[in-house]
Write an enzyme that holds these catalytic residues in place. Structure first.
Site, short mmCIF file in Angstrom:
data_model
loop_
_atom_site.label_atom_id
_atom_site.label_comp_id
_atom_site.label_asym_id
_atom_site.label_seq_id
_atom_site.Cartn_x
_atom_site.Cartn_y
_atom_site.Cartn_z
N LYS A 289 73.47 7.41 -73.48
CA LYS A 289 74.39 7.56 -72.36
C LYS A 289 75.48 6.49 -72.44
O LYS A 289 75.22 5.36 -72.88
CB LYS A 289 73.65 7.42 -71.03
CG LYS A 289 72.69 8.54 -70.72
CD LYS A 289 71.98 8.30 -69.39
CE LYS A 289 70.97 9.39 -69.09
NZ LYS A 289 71.61 10.69 -68.82
N ASP A 359 69.81 13.77 -74.97
CA ASP A 359 69.94 13.49 -73.54
C ASP A 359 69.70 14.75 -72.71
O ASP A 359 69.74 14.70 -71.48
CB ASP A 359 71.33 12.91 -73.24
CG ASP A 359 71.39 12.25 -71.86
OD1 ASP A 359 70.33 11.84 -71.36
OD2 ASP A 359 72.50 12.15 -71.30
N ARG A 363 64.51 19.21 -69.92
CA ARG A 363 64.10 20.60 -70.14
C ARG A 363 63.01 20.69 -71.20
O ARG A 363 62.23 21.64 -71.20
CB ARG A 363 65.31 21.45 -70.51
CG ARG A 363 65.99 21.09 -71.80
CD ARG A 363 67.42 21.62 -71.90
NE ARG A 363 68.31 20.94 -70.98
CZ ARG A 363 69.60 21.23 -70.82
NH1 ARG A 363 70.15 22.22 -71.51
NH2 ARG A 363 70.34 20.56 -69.97
#
Length: 515
Positions: A289, A359, A363
């Site tokens: 990030k 990232d 899921r």
């Protein structure tokens, strides 16, 4: 935790630090000034029926969230009156709705931090009102101070003047022997306590809450409340073929966990499964990030915290429904052993996933947990996750999105959220977006089209729900962590988003109100 008691004693004779009353914003027919609502009759009488005028002189309008303090009238044993705004009433004589009461109680509880005892004389005409005020006050009084020193200079020197949360809430005019009122207040207390436990977990720094530590908290709570618990560590996950959870946790020194919490009732006719994303810290992995996006990533386990709290609440409430909670716990870190963009993971379902972005990890852990939950063939599955920034862009910081493979169930989840006061919005699963996740290498990729990214994530998760099982997905990325100032009964930091919606779904299922 703030204590809560009920009282039918007359307001003037009650000893406390403050009395909380409600003020609504007047309609045009009421000249637009503040209107004192039921519950404050004794205070208004002591002010010779001029309380509304006094409040208006002090600048009060009755707007939602507004707090006005004034001296208690002569003859009262409480020195202070706190008037809290309930907002505009749709009609002159309309009673405030339960969410308005909940928010007002939360605002008042926050305004009275540092006080030992406050009497809440808000309008409580029925059990639902009393439950809303109790819940709002207990949630508003929340404070997370576990890591704050009580003195300057490392424990030496002058003590800091920090205000403790409101210590005791008294609900005035509530019949303590009425079964309906007692039940509503007891329910509110249980839900608030468990929601605040979820907030504590979200607020705990990631160096103290890794997957193993989270699993230990779940085990302790399960033992206390008679919930069966199973924890799969790295070895068990590898043996079972949980490639999604293992892949996400591969770069961390803290191993992943899959926790199964099972509450069963002898009276149950239905079975619900709740699945929570539990990334205890999300650096983004190799797809790191950017600066400015890492600081609050301890909150990426908010979905698992919500599921954990909801299962414990269901057990404490003794609901006539079987509820299974799945906590998919991992830490997403970059290292020499981390999953790389381009790697292919074999999931618990047997499907292979090409990882295009590390990232997009939530899921992946949810996919394994959803398939595991499907094996039990529940009547419905609801997953909860801080899944996509796209959902925040779509719905803002206070509303979560709801997707589902069944329109009727999606509507039911939305109704449950609205009933408990959690802002939510139904979202579609457009079939044309599925093609964007086609992979030349694997069965599916973990990324698709950039536009509609929150919907793409929902479509990915749908691939891992067992055939014929009703499923809904709650993307709580916006409301899970409040980086702004507190409002209503919502504090800064972890909010406990979705806990109340899940509990309400369990209650409705137990009552036979859901399919």
């Amino acid at each position: 935790m703030t204590a809560l008691t009920l009282s039918t004693a007359a307001l003037p004779g009650l000893r406390a630090d403050a009395i909380v009353i409600g003020v609504a914003k007047g309609t045009a027919s009421a000249a637009g000034g503040p209107v004192v609502v039921p519950g404050a009759e004794a205070v208004d009488k002591a002010y010779d029926g001029r309380l509304a005028g006094v409040l208006e002189t002090l600048g009060a309008s009755g707007a939602e969230g507004e707090v006005t303090k004034l001296p208690a009238p002569t003859g009262f044993k409480t020195p202070l009156v706190v008037a809290v705004g309930l907002g505009t009433r749709p009609e002159k004589d309309a009673a405030p709705d339960t969410e308005a009461l909940r928010r007002a109680a939360g605002v008042a509880a926050r305004a009275l931090s540092g006080s030992k005892k406050a009497v809440f004389a808000l309008p409580m005409t029925d059990a639902a009102d009393a439950g809303a005020v109790a819940e709002g006050a207990l949630l508003g009084a929340y404070s997370f101070d576990a890591y704050k020193n009580t003195a300057d200079n490392g424990g030496k020197g002058r003590k800091k003047a920090r205000k403790a949360p409101l210590a005791e809430v008294v609900l005035a005019g509530v019949p303590s022997r009425d079964k309906a009122f007692k039940a509503a207040v007891a329910r509110a207390t249980t839900v608030a306590e468990e929601l605040n436990r979820a907030r504590d977990l979200v607020n705990t720094p990631p160096n103290d809450l890794d997957p193993e530590a989270f699993a230990a908290v779940a085990q302790a709570a399960a033992k206390e409340h008679g919930i069966k618990v199973q924890v799969l560590d790295e070895k068990a996950l590898a043996k079972g073929g949980h490639g999604g959870i293992l892949g996400v946790g591969a770069g961390s020194a803290s191993g992943p966990r899959l926790v199964k919490l099972s509450y069963t009732s002898a009276k149950a006719k239905k079975h619900l499964a709740f699945v929570g994303k539990g990334i205890t810290y999300d650096s983004g992995g190799i797809s790191l990030k950017p600066a400015g996006h890492n600081e609050t990533m301890k909150c990426d386990m908010s979905g698992a915290a919500a599921v954990f709290a909801a299962v414990v609440a269901a057990a404490r409430l003794g609901l006539a429904v079987n509820v299974t909670g799945w906590l998919a716990l991992a830490e997403n870190m970059p290292s020499g052993s981390a999953t790389r963009p381009g790697d292919v993971l074999r999931m618990y379902s047997g499907k292979t996933v090409e990882v295009l972005n590390t990232d997009a990890e939530g899921r992946l852990v949810l996919a394994d947990a959803l398939w595991a939950a499907s094996e039990d063939e529940p009547d419905a599955i609801v997953d909860v996750a801080t899944l996509t920034g796209a959902m925040v862009l779509a719905l803002g910081n206070r509303t979560f999105g709801i997707m589902a493979n069944d329109d009727t169930f999606r509507a039911a989840v939305l109704e449950a959220a609205e009933e408990v006061g959690e802002p939510a919005w139904p979202m579609p699963l457009p079939e044309h977006l599925r093609k964007g996740m086609d992979s030349a290498t694997a069965d599916i990729a973990n990324m698709g089209e950039r536009m509609g990214g929150g919907l793409v994530a929902g479509l990915f998760l749908r691939e891992f729900v067992g055939e014929g099982i009703t499923w809904a997905h709650l993307d709580i990325a916006g409301p899970a962590f409040n980086e702004g100032g507190p409002f209503g009964y919502t504090p800064k930091g972890g909010t406990g988003s979705a806990v109340r919606t899940l509990v309400r779904l369990a209650e409705q299922t137990a009552a036979g109100e859901l399919g």
